[in-house]
Motif scaffolding. Structure first.
Motif, short mmCIF file in Angstrom:
data_model
loop_
_atom_site.label_atom_id
_atom_site.label_comp_id
_atom_site.label_asym_id
_atom_site.label_seq_id
_atom_site.Cartn_x
_atom_site.Cartn_y
_atom_site.Cartn_z
N GLU A 23 0.81 -0.91 -0.32
CA GLU A 23 0.21 -0.29 0.03
C GLU A 23 0.92 1.69 -0.20
N LYS A 24 0.05 2.48 0.29
CA LYS A 24 0.49 3.28 0.05
C LYS A 24 0.45 4.37 1.11
N ASP A 25 1.20 4.84 2.33
CA ASP A 25 1.28 5.54 3.29
C ASP A 25 0.81 6.95 2.69
N GLU A 26 0.32 8.17 4.68
CA GLU A 26 -0.07 9.46 3.90
C GLU A 26 0.19 10.61 3.25
N GLN A 27 1.56 9.38 2.56
CA GLN A 27 3.17 10.61 2.52
C GLN A 27 2.70 9.90 0.71
N GLY A 28 1.98 8.97 0.31
CA GLY A 28 2.37 8.92 -0.87
C GLY A 28 3.49 7.26 -0.60
N ARG A 29 3.68 7.05 0.08
CA ARG A 29 5.34 5.97 0.16
C ARG A 29 4.98 4.74 0.06
N TRP A 30 5.54 3.85 -0.96
CA TRP A 30 5.01 2.37 -0.73
C TRP A 30 5.86 1.62 -0.02
N PHE A 31 4.73 0.62 0.18
CA PHE A 31 4.70 -0.51 2.07
C PHE A 31 4.82 -1.28 1.06
N ALA A 32 6.10 -2.04 1.85
CA ALA A 32 4.92 -3.37 1.93
C ALA A 32 4.78 -4.45 3.23
N VAL A 56 14.12 -4.38 -5.64
CA VAL A 56 13.52 -3.35 -5.23
C VAL A 56 14.22 -2.53 -3.74
N LYS A 57 15.07 -1.65 -4.00
CA LYS A 57 15.19 -0.72 -2.64
C LYS A 57 14.63 -0.54 -1.48
N VAL A 58 14.86 -1.55 -0.04
CA VAL A 58 14.32 -1.10 1.44
C VAL A 58 14.82 -0.12 1.45
N ILE A 59 13.80 1.51 2.13
CA ILE A 59 14.89 2.51 2.24
C ILE A 59 14.81 2.34 3.27
N ASP A 60 13.70 2.20 3.95
CA ASP A 60 13.37 3.04 4.97
C ASP A 60 11.88 1.16 6.05
N VAL A 61 12.19 1.10 7.37
CA VAL A 61 12.09 -0.33 7.49
C VAL A 61 11.59 0.87 9.43
N GLU A 62 9.78 0.06 9.65
CA GLU A 62 8.94 1.10 10.35
C GLU A 62 8.10 -0.01 11.10
N HIS A 70 8.06 -2.38 5.04
CA HIS A 70 9.30 -2.01 4.39
C HIS A 70 9.01 -0.90 3.32
N TYR A 71 9.51 -0.10 3.69
CA TYR A 71 9.31 1.30 2.41
C TYR A 71 10.45 0.94 1.73
N LEU A 72 9.19 1.41 0.14
CA LEU A 72 10.11 0.15 -1.07
C LEU A 72 10.19 2.31 -1.94
N GLU A 73 11.71 1.98 -3.30
CA GLU A 73 12.27 2.32 -3.97
C GLU A 73 10.69 2.95 -4.86
#
Length: 403
Positions: A23-32, A56-62, A70-73
């Protein structure tokens, strides 16, 4: 905890997992979100892991509301079910070294001096702990560093254990825990017992050397900066490179760099004093020269001069020198750049025209501001008119005030 593979095996570098959602979060970032993961999310002072999901690069994890994102590029292929996952191992192992090193150094300060750690930050280049003290001596810092490195050299086991709240009295914990469920202890037997959710190596030997770099006072506490393991070599390389460059620049061996630097600084200060004295002398000659070409307008001794790209400080000095040399002079000096006008106006002791009044008349013409008093004033603003016109307004104001 079953889906958190980083707790089961912190050395896991790759794995496969089912994709539960994307999905996309509130800021429009893709995460898995995966059914299980070895990617460590930000928490407990330790930064997140990076790596890749299906390339696909993982650029953040929360971890948010119980799910690890897993926030993705970029977006994953919609047909993906099983995902090939790769951990950036260099980053992960570095974090393991730094985090375990923090446990060891913190415990060393407690063991030796009973200094408690109340804060921890694992940065990109350095790690820091905040000690609940207001002073730290060089001897204390070095003693704690020696003990920490002794623990490292002994290669003690680093154990992790999940316990219940009822079991906690069996352990000599370094500080009180803030959780009552899913309690995870990181233990270095006979040295440190601490609640922690981070990743750590199996042995203190894997932490590598621990080096304190510096410390400073922060809000009446002491913040200690240090590095562990691979970061020690990085710091050593950087500092050795600087030392090599300095030995070449100063033409001195490493052990004499401090003396050579001190001598260079002292010589520079002497030259600076000589240059200042020469500049003052030149300004005095310039002041006399300007006075010799004075404009006797309406029996008034007025100096009008426009300069290009000179500092306002120089103009102030020139004006003060001229009014010291002549009690009857009125001085208008102006510095002109491509977009700005700056001016200084001053009067000798026998003159009565207010410089503050004249400057206040000039400010509206250049959308400017400044300050001063009846004897001396300065200011500046936009180049809305030419320097010649601004000086003409100043001269006209003098003649008007006289009349």
């Amino acid at each position: 905890m079953d889906g958190k593979l980083y707790y089961k095996d912190p050395y896991m570098k790759s794995f496969r997992a089912h994709l539960l959602k994307q999905e996309k979060d509130e800021q429009g970032r893709w995460f898995a979100v995966l059914d299980e993961t070895a990617f460590y999310p930000t928490g407990g002072g330790q930064p997140y892991d990076t790596g890749a999901l299906n390339g696909v690069k993982v650029i953040d994890v929360e971890e948010i509301d119980g799910e690890i994102r897993h926030y993705l590029e970029a977006e994953l292929d919609e047909t993906a079910d099983m995902v090939a996952c790769e951990i950036d191992w260099d980053r992960r192992f570095d974090h393991m070294q730094q985090h375990a090193g923090q446990h060891i150094l913190t415990a060393a300060f407690v063991e030796l001096f009973n200094y408690a750690t109340i804060g921890f930050h694992l940065g990109k280049e350095m790690v820091s702990i905040d000690l609940d003290i207001s002073e730290l001596t060089e001897e204390q810092a070095m003693e704690a560093e020696r003990l920490a490195n002794q623990i490292v050299s002994e290669g003690r086991l680093i154990e992790t254990k999940w316990v219940s709240e009822d079991e906690l009295p069996n352990y000599q914990l370094r500080k009180e825990l803030t959780v009552t469920e899913n309690i995870r202890l990181v233990i270095i037997p006979d040295f440190d017992y601490n609640g922690c959710g981070g990743t750590h190596p199996k042995s203190t030997a894997e932490v590598g050397p621990i080096k304190i770099l510096d410390w400073e006072r922060q809000k009446n506490k002491i913040r200690v900066h240090f590095v562990c393991g691979g970061r020690v070599l990085t710091q050593l390389h950087q500092k050795h490179k600087v030392l090599r460059e300095l030995t070449d620049l100063l033409n001195a061996p490493e052990q004499d760099l401090a003396a050579a630097s001190k001598k260079l600084i002292e010589n520079g200060k002497d030259r600076e004093k000589s240059l200042d004295a020469m500049q003052e002398l030149l300004l005095s000659y310039e002041a006399k020269d300007l006075l010799s070409s004075i404009d006797h307008t309406e029996n008034r001794k007025i100096v009008n001069e426009i300069f290009q790209n000179r500092s306002i400080q120089e103009l102030q000095k020139l004006a003060r020198l001229m009014t010291a040399l002549s009690n009857e002079v009125i001085v208008f000096l102006l510095n002109e750049t491509e977009s700005k006008l700056q001016f200084v106006c001053a009067r000798g002791a026998q003159q009565t025209v207010s410089m503050k009044s004249i400057s206040s008349e000039l400010f509206p013409l250049i959308n400017g501001k400044g300050g001063g008093n009846d004897q001396f004033a300065q200011g500046g603003g936009e180049k809305l008119i030419t320097g010649e016109l601004l000086l003409q307004h100043a001269r006209d104001k003098v003649l008007l005030d006289v009349k």
